[in-house]
Design a protein around this motif. Sequence first.
Motif, PDB file in Angstrom:
ATOM      1  N   ALA A   1       0.834  -1.208   0.000  1.00  9.95           N
ATOM      2  CA  ALA A   1       0.000   0.000   0.000  1.00  9.95           C
ATOM      3  C   ALA A   1       0.866   1.254   0.000  1.00  9.95           C
ATOM      4  N   VAL A   2       1.892   1.264   0.860  1.00  6.16           N
ATOM      5  CA  VAL A   2       2.797   2.422   0.929  1.00  6.16           C
ATOM      6  C   VAL A   2       3.542   2.596  -0.395  1.00  6.16           C
ATOM      7  N   LYS A   3       3.979   1.480  -0.991  1.00  9.67           N
ATOM      8  CA  LYS A   3       4.703   1.550  -2.262  1.00  9.67           C
ATOM      9  C   LYS A   3       3.819   2.090  -3.386  1.00  9.67           C
ATOM     10  N   ILE A   4       2.560   1.655  -3.406  1.00 15.23           N
ATOM     11  CA  ILE A   4       1.634   2.136  -4.437  1.00 15.23           C
ATOM     12  C   ILE A   4       1.388   3.629  -4.278  1.00 15.23           C
ATOM     13  N   ILE A   5       1.193   4.067  -3.034  1.00 15.59           N
ATOM     14  CA  ILE A   5       0.990   5.503  -2.775  1.00 15.59           C
ATOM     15  C   ILE A   5       2.247   6.285  -3.158  1.00 15.59           C
ATOM     16  N   TRP A   6       3.413   5.730  -2.792  1.00 14.09           N
ATOM     17  CA  TRP A   6       4.692   6.380  -3.122  1.00 14.09           C
ATOM     18  C   TRP A   6       4.843   6.512  -4.638  1.00 14.09           C
ATOM     19  N   PHE A   7       4.516   5.418  -5.333  1.00 14.28           N
ATOM     20  CA  PHE A   7       4.602   5.444  -6.792  1.00 14.28           C
ATOM     21  C   PHE A   7       3.662   6.487  -7.371  1.00 14.28           C
ATOM     22  N   PHE A   8       2.416   6.490  -6.921  1.00 10.07           N
ATOM     23  CA  PHE A   8       1.422   7.403  -7.490  1.00 10.07           C
ATOM     24  C   PHE A   8       1.834   8.857  -7.286  1.00 10.07           C
ATOM     25  N   VAL A   9       2.239   9.203  -6.073  1.00 15.05           N
ATOM     26  CA  VAL A   9       2.592  10.600  -5.760  1.00 15.05           C
ATOM     27  C   VAL A   9       3.853  11.025  -6.492  1.00 15.05           C
TER      28      VAL A   9
END
Length: 227
Positions: free
Chosen positions: A124-132
């Motif tokens: 979840a953190v990686k996906i958010i990091w990627f998106f931002v």
Amino acid sequence: MAKEKINKHPDWQLSRSEKNWYYVGDTARLFCTSLVGSYMTMFLMFQGISTVSLATAILLVKFIDSVDDVLFGFIIDKIDIKKWKLFQRFAGQGKYMPWYRLFFWTFPFATILFFLMPKNASDAVKIIWFFVTYLLYDFTCTLTEVPMQSMITTLTDSPSERNSILTVKGVITVVAAVGMSVVVSALLSERFGVPLKNIGVGGALIFLVFMIPMVFKVHEHNTELKN
């Protein structure tokens, strides 16, 4: 007696130094784009992110990208940023160079943030990091690329000089793309074993350095948009 050197292009306005620094800055920007564009999938695979979640995030970012390219292009073309009190001291002269001077550094910075994704974090953190960070990368890429490409019309009012610049840019783009692919592949090989994260961060820092001289060495000679 030595023969007097004949100027074959009396209508050309840029010095050789200005052209060279423009090519260097543009190539560095291209390399920075390629770091993420060419190696994003590989990097994210190394990070162990779920491909289904990743595909959804990429689709959303690409949808936003289809809008911001047109919007930023319009803003950069229509707004004279030199008149903003916040930026007057640093913007300098020109039509598109002020945008480049103020924001060129944001692109390598966003690239570095992208590659600093924590590997031990949750999906979840990686996906958010990627998106931002990818959204930031995309915004700053447009903010750097649009003024740099639009600058072709304001660097000179000579059509033949513009064509010459575009031709040289095209050749450099092909050679640089092949060269970068060879270098990165070599660094990733078992012989050197450099992590892709280190290549991304280190490369972005190097390309940032090569983008700086353009701020001081290149001038627009056709801000009135003649020809």
